[in-house]
Every structure is written in structure tokens, then in C-alpha cells.
Design a protein around this motif. Structure first.
Motif, PDB file in Angstrom:
ATOM      1  N   TYR A  26       0.836  -1.176  -0.017  1.00  0.00           N
ATOM      2  CA  TYR A  26      -0.099   0.170   0.105  1.00  0.00           C
ATOM      3  C   TYR A  26       0.757   1.322  -0.093  1.00  0.00           C
ATOM      4  O   TYR A  26       0.687   2.110  -1.086  1.00  0.00           O
ATOM      5  CB  TYR A  26      -1.026  -0.075   1.122  1.00  0.00           C
ATOM      6  N   PHE A  48      -2.037   6.326 -10.386  1.00  0.00           N
ATOM      7  CA  PHE A  48      -2.962   6.427  -9.215  1.00  0.00           C
ATOM      8  C   PHE A  48      -4.083   5.828  -9.660  1.00  0.00           C
ATOM      9  O   PHE A  48      -4.822   5.154  -8.838  1.00  0.00           O
ATOM     10  CB  PHE A  48      -2.881   7.887  -8.880  1.00  0.00           C
ATOM     11  N   GLY A  49      -4.763   6.089 -10.845  1.00  0.00           N
ATOM     12  CA  GLY A  49      -5.971   5.494 -11.267  1.00  0.00           C
ATOM     13  C   GLY A  49      -6.152   3.950 -11.248  1.00  0.00           C
ATOM     14  O   GLY A  49      -6.924   3.435 -10.884  1.00  0.00           O
ATOM     15  N   SER A  52      -6.397   2.926  -7.543  1.00  0.00           N
ATOM     16  CA  SER A  52      -7.825   2.901  -7.341  1.00  0.00           C
ATOM     17  C   SER A  52      -8.517   1.794  -8.047  1.00  0.00           C
ATOM     18  O   SER A  52      -9.192   1.348  -6.902  1.00  0.00           O
ATOM     19  CB  SER A  52      -8.354   4.284  -7.772  1.00  0.00           C
ATOM     20  N   LEU A  55      -7.612  -1.347  -5.960  1.00  0.00           N
ATOM     21  CA  LEU A  55      -8.349  -1.336  -4.502  1.00  0.00           C
ATOM     22  C   LEU A  55      -9.905  -1.854  -4.568  1.00  0.00           C
ATOM     23  O   LEU A  55     -10.178  -2.469  -3.821  1.00  0.00           O
ATOM     24  CB  LEU A  55      -8.239   0.079  -3.824  1.00  0.00           C
ATOM     25  N   LEU A  56     -10.580  -1.097  -5.638  1.00  0.00           N
ATOM     26  CA  LEU A  56     -11.961  -1.361  -5.942  1.00  0.00           C
ATOM     27  C   LEU A  56     -12.010  -3.047  -6.029  1.00  0.00           C
ATOM     28  O   LEU A  56     -12.974  -3.565  -5.580  1.00  0.00           O
ATOM     29  CB  LEU A  56     -12.354  -0.860  -7.400  1.00  0.00           C
ATOM     30  N   TYR A 229     -15.347   6.558   2.961  1.00  0.00           N
ATOM     31  CA  TYR A 229     -15.431   7.271   1.753  1.00  0.00           C
ATOM     32  C   TYR A 229     -14.883   8.803   2.331  1.00  0.00           C
ATOM     33  O   TYR A 229     -13.970   9.293   1.627  1.00  0.00           O
ATOM     34  CB  TYR A 229     -16.762   7.676   1.219  1.00  0.00           C
ATOM     35  N   SER A 232     -11.047   8.622   3.291  1.00  0.00           N
ATOM     36  CA  SER A 232     -10.322   8.704   2.085  1.00  0.00           C
ATOM     37  C   SER A 232     -10.269   9.806   1.138  1.00  0.00           C
ATOM     38  O   SER A 232      -9.247  10.302   0.817  1.00  0.00           O
ATOM     39  CB  SER A 232     -10.801   7.529   1.159  1.00  0.00           C
ATOM     40  N   VAL A 236      -6.414  11.496   0.780  1.00  0.00           N
ATOM     41  CA  VAL A 236      -5.601  11.497  -0.435  1.00  0.00           C
ATOM     42  C   VAL A 236      -5.463  12.971  -0.915  1.00  0.00           C
ATOM     43  O   VAL A 236      -4.624  13.232  -1.636  1.00  0.00           O
ATOM     44  CB  VAL A 236      -6.621  10.700  -1.322  1.00  0.00           C
ATOM     45  N   GLN A 349     -13.338  -0.518   1.871  1.00  0.00           N
ATOM     46  CA  GLN A 349     -12.403  -0.224   0.620  1.00  0.00           C
ATOM     47  C   GLN A 349     -13.019   0.098  -0.428  1.00  0.00           C
ATOM     48  O   GLN A 349     -12.591   0.650  -1.328  1.00  0.00           O
ATOM     49  CB  GLN A 349     -11.781  -1.772   0.688  1.00  0.00           C
ATOM     50  N   ALA A 353     -11.880   3.287  -2.471  1.00  0.00           N
ATOM     51  CA  ALA A 353     -11.253   3.476  -3.763  1.00  0.00           C
ATOM     52  C   ALA A 353     -12.143   4.630  -4.781  1.00  0.00           C
ATOM     53  O   ALA A 353     -11.326   5.076  -5.618  1.00  0.00           O
ATOM     54  CB  ALA A 353     -11.580   2.054  -4.296  1.00  0.00           C
ATOM     55  N   PRO A 356     -11.295   9.212  -3.951  1.00  0.00           N
ATOM     56  CA  PRO A 356     -10.336  10.200  -4.695  1.00  0.00           C
ATOM     57  C   PRO A 356     -10.987  10.694  -5.851  1.00  0.00           C
ATOM     58  O   PRO A 356     -10.798  11.894  -5.992  1.00  0.00           O
ATOM     59  CB  PRO A 356      -9.234   9.354  -4.996  1.00  0.00           C
TER      60      PRO A 356
END
Length: 407
Positions: A26, A48-49, A52, A55-56, A229, A232, A236, A349, A353, A356
Motif C-alpha cells: 500500500y 494512481f487511477g 484505485s 483497490l476496488l 469514503y 479517504s 488523499v 475499501q 477506492a 479520490p
């Protein structure tokens, strides 16, 4: 269920593996993103996308991981997960292009469900007895140093090694440090699972469950999801948010206070929170974020207000990590714990995800101040969900606990 004394090495061993797990799967990525982006020919935003999205994907696997932990023992699952983490990090390091990199990154988050907090908490609950709740607090206190250790260590290593070489080294940590600990732990948890199967159903669960359990469980999922949510979205974007509010370079200092506050909250809870209901601890954890945001918005660009904001967010985040493991245990007991905490982890999570991207869109369309007020309002929803749990179960729950204690 037979009450067991949790061996001391279990918590310390898990603490080390959680530091390595969070550090390698992480925290390390954020330091290496610029080098990765140049190497694979994509922008840092693209990397970064991809993270994400990973993470999803990982959030969708968490319920299955929890169910497997209940079936075969959390230690065995963590041992297999350590090998999976090592292999996925090797695959990430060896990926020749952006697509293979994104797939390998998704694999790291899929296996993370088997080695991080949710499964570690399940291992403690399976291997330990009535001290499980305290041991969970101990574990979060130790693991809270993951970012403080791995951010500087990754930066230091990056001065001599490429990002690929660092990921290979981190794969070695998972294979040669985490795997042996989890393998030994597997003997404890698998024995506990086997013993529990032979017990009468009346002895398998040591906590009186609330009569309206489905409603309580749904409120818990909502509370964790909304809280995930909001936290995060802030974490971020914390540095750019504080800078946009006029704090300038001091925003970095404000962000640096988050980690120490997070660890401090766990220490305070360990010393003073032994007799506090986890339902009310969940309320306290949830309310700290809206309070912190209100202070920030009311005082910006006053530095003292920003400091209080960072402390509130850090304290809330630290307590949230504890409540994520202890609240399901207090409400529903040890039977089926892995499955329940798997769903809670998935809820947190999944929204974390998405946060951001959602926060970026909000700031572009509404501006920073309006977006922060919106996050604060979202945070209030989690407070209401946890308050709803206390109202739904506290009185009948307290009576049933008293009756159980008298047996």
C-alpha cells in the motif's frame, strides 16, 4: 467456545507482518509513482487511477477472504496470502508495460485481503479467548507505524535501487518474514477452527447477539462505508486541500501530524478505553472527522485550526481501525467473525477506492470549501448510523449480556 490465552508472540508477529504488508502493498507505491510512470510511459495520474481500480477489485474479494478464514483458519489463509503477495509483487516488478502493470497491481490488492487487518483480526479472534479485543488494539498500535517506516525507507532505497528492484526486495520480505510467521500461526487457528466444529452450537458464540441483527449489521456496513469514503477523500487530498485554503507550504506540516495522532488515539484507547463500549467508540471515531472539518473551515487559514483539524482526523482514523475489528466482535461474537469483518472491509475499501475520484470531481465542480462541507455532511451520516446501532441494541443487548455473565 473454549477460552484460550493468546501467545504473546502472536500479536508481535502479526504486528511485524502487518507493517510489512501495509508497507509493501500500500504505502510504498506513492513514493515510487513518478519513476513507475516514466518507465511504463504513462502519467502519474494514470498510475494512481490503476491503483484505485486495484483497490476496488480488492474490496470485492474481501467477503470471500473472510469466509475462507472461517472455514480453514485465518493463519493458513494468511500463509497462502504471503506467498501470493510475494508473487504479485514480483509480477508487478517484471511487468513490461502499462496493462500488465495494472493487472499485477490488481493482483497485489486481491491477495492483500488475505494478509491485512481483516484476516489478522480474525486470526486473533480464532487463536485467542476473551482477550481478543485488547489484542486487536495492541495490533493496531504496532501496525500504525507502517507508513512512518516504509515511506522513508522506500525513499532511501530509491536512492540506490529502481522501483522494480524495490518491489522485488519487498516480495522477499513477504516470502521470508511474513510467510513463516503466518505458517506457525496457521497451526493455532486451524486447531481452533477444528475444535469449534465439534462444540455444541450454544457454546460456539460467546456474545449474545442483538435480536434485530440484520438491521444492526446493515447499519454497521453503512457506517463503515460512509466513514471510509469521507476519510479517504480527505487523506488523499489533504496537502492540496490545506494549501488551497491558504496554508501554503504549512500544509505539509499539517499532513505530517496525521500519523502521530493516529498512533496516539490507539494508545489512549489502550490505556483509558478498556471499559468503553465499542458501539460508543465507533460513534466517537466517526464524529471526529466532521468536527475536524468544521474547525478547519471556520478557522482557515489560521494554522492552529489546521493543526486541530489534522489531530481530529488522525485520532478518528486511528480509532476507526480499532472499531473495524472490535465492533463486529462485540455485537456478534466469534462465530462467523471472518465473514462479517470481510463484508465490513469490503464496504470500507469499496467507497475508499471511489473517494479520490469523487473528491476530485467535487472540487472541480463546486470548489474546495463546498466540497469540504459536503464531506463533513457525509461524515455525519456515519455518525448517525453508529448512533442508530446503539439505540437499536444497547438496552436489550445490555440485559442479555448481564444474563449471560450470570451463567
Amino acid at each position: 467456545m473454549e477460552d484460550r490465552k493468546l501467545p504473546l508472540w502472536t500479536v508481535w508477529g502479526l504486528g511485524v507482518t502487518q507493517i510489512i504488508g501495509y508497507g509493501t502493498l500500500y504505502y510504498a507505491l506513492s513514493i515510487l509513482v513518478p519513476d513507475i510512470a516514466r518507465d511504463i510511459g504513462r502519467s502519474p495520474e494514470w498510475v494512481f487511477g490503476a491503483f484505485s481500480l486495484a483497490l476496488l477489485v480488492g474490496s470485492l474479494v474481501a467477503p470471500l477472504s473472510g469466509r475462507l478464514a472461517d472455514m480453514i483458519g485465518a493463519g493458513r489463509l494468511m500463509a497462502a496470502g504471503s506467498i501470493g503477495a510475494a508473487l504479485s509483487l514480483v509480477a508487478t516488478a517484471m511487468s513490461p508495460g502499462p496493462i500488465t502493470f495494472a493487472i499485477a497491481l490488481a493482483l497485489t490488492q486481491i491477495v492483500s485481503a488475505a494478509v491485512l487487518y481483516a484476516t489478522a483480526f480474525t486470526a486473533i479472534v480464532q487463536a485467542g479467548g476473551r482477550s481478543a479485543q485488547t489484542s486487536i488494539v495492541h495490533l493496531t498500535l504496532i501496525a500504525g507505524f507502517a507508513s512512518s517506516l516504509f515511506w522513508p525507507m522506500t525513499s532511501w532505497l530509491h536512492g540506490a535501487l529502481s522501483w522494480r528492484e524495490i518491489f522485488l526486495a519487498y516480495a522477499g520480505l513477504n516470502a521470508f518474514v511474513c510467510f513463516p510467521v503466518h505458517l506457525v500461526l496457521g497451526r493455532l487457528t486451524s486447531r481452533a477452527v477444528s475444535d469449534a466444529r465439534g462444540e455444541p452450537r450454544s457454546l460456539k458464540n460467546d456474545a449474545p447477539r442483538p435480536s434485530n441483527g440484520t438491521l444492526v449489521f446493515l447499519l454497521m456496513l453503512v457506517g463503515f462505508a460512509v466513514e471510509g469514503y469521507a476519510l479517504s477523500a480527505i487523506l488523499v487530498h489533504m496537502v492540496p486541500l490545506t494549501q488551497a485554503l491558504g496554508l501554503g507550504a504549512a500544509g505539509l506540516l499539517v499532513a505530517a501530524l496525521f500519523g502521530p495522532a493516529q498512533v496516539t488515539s490507539r494508545l489512549i484507547n489502550l490505556v483509558f478505553g478498556r471499559d468503553l463500549s465499542q458501539m460508543w467508540l465507533a460513534v466517537i471515531a466517526a464524529v471526529l472527522l466532521p468536527i475536524g472539518l468544521a474547525i478547519l473551515l471556520a478557522t482557515a487559514p489560521w494554522m492552529a485550526g489546521a493543526v486541530l483539524f489534522a489531530i481530529c482526523v488522525g485520532l478518528g482514523s486511528g480509532l476507526t481501525s480499532i472499531v473495524g475489528g472490535t465492533l463486529p466482535l462485540e455485537l456478534f461474537g466469534r462465530e462467523g467473525y471472518g465473514r462479517r469483518i470481510g463484508w465490513c472491509t469490503s464496504a470500507k475499501q469499496l467507497t475508499a477506492a471511489l473517494a479520490p475520484v469523487g473528491m476530485s470531481a467535487s472540487m472541480s465542480g463546486m470548489g474546495v470549501v463546498a466540497s469540504l462541507w459536503l464531506v463533513s455532511a457525509v461524515g455525519v451520516i456515519s455518525v448517525l448510523a453508529f448512533v442508530g446501532i446503539t439505540l437499536a441494541v444497547e438496552r436489550p443487548f445490555a440485559r442479555s449480556k448481564t444474563a449471560a455473565d450470570s451463567v
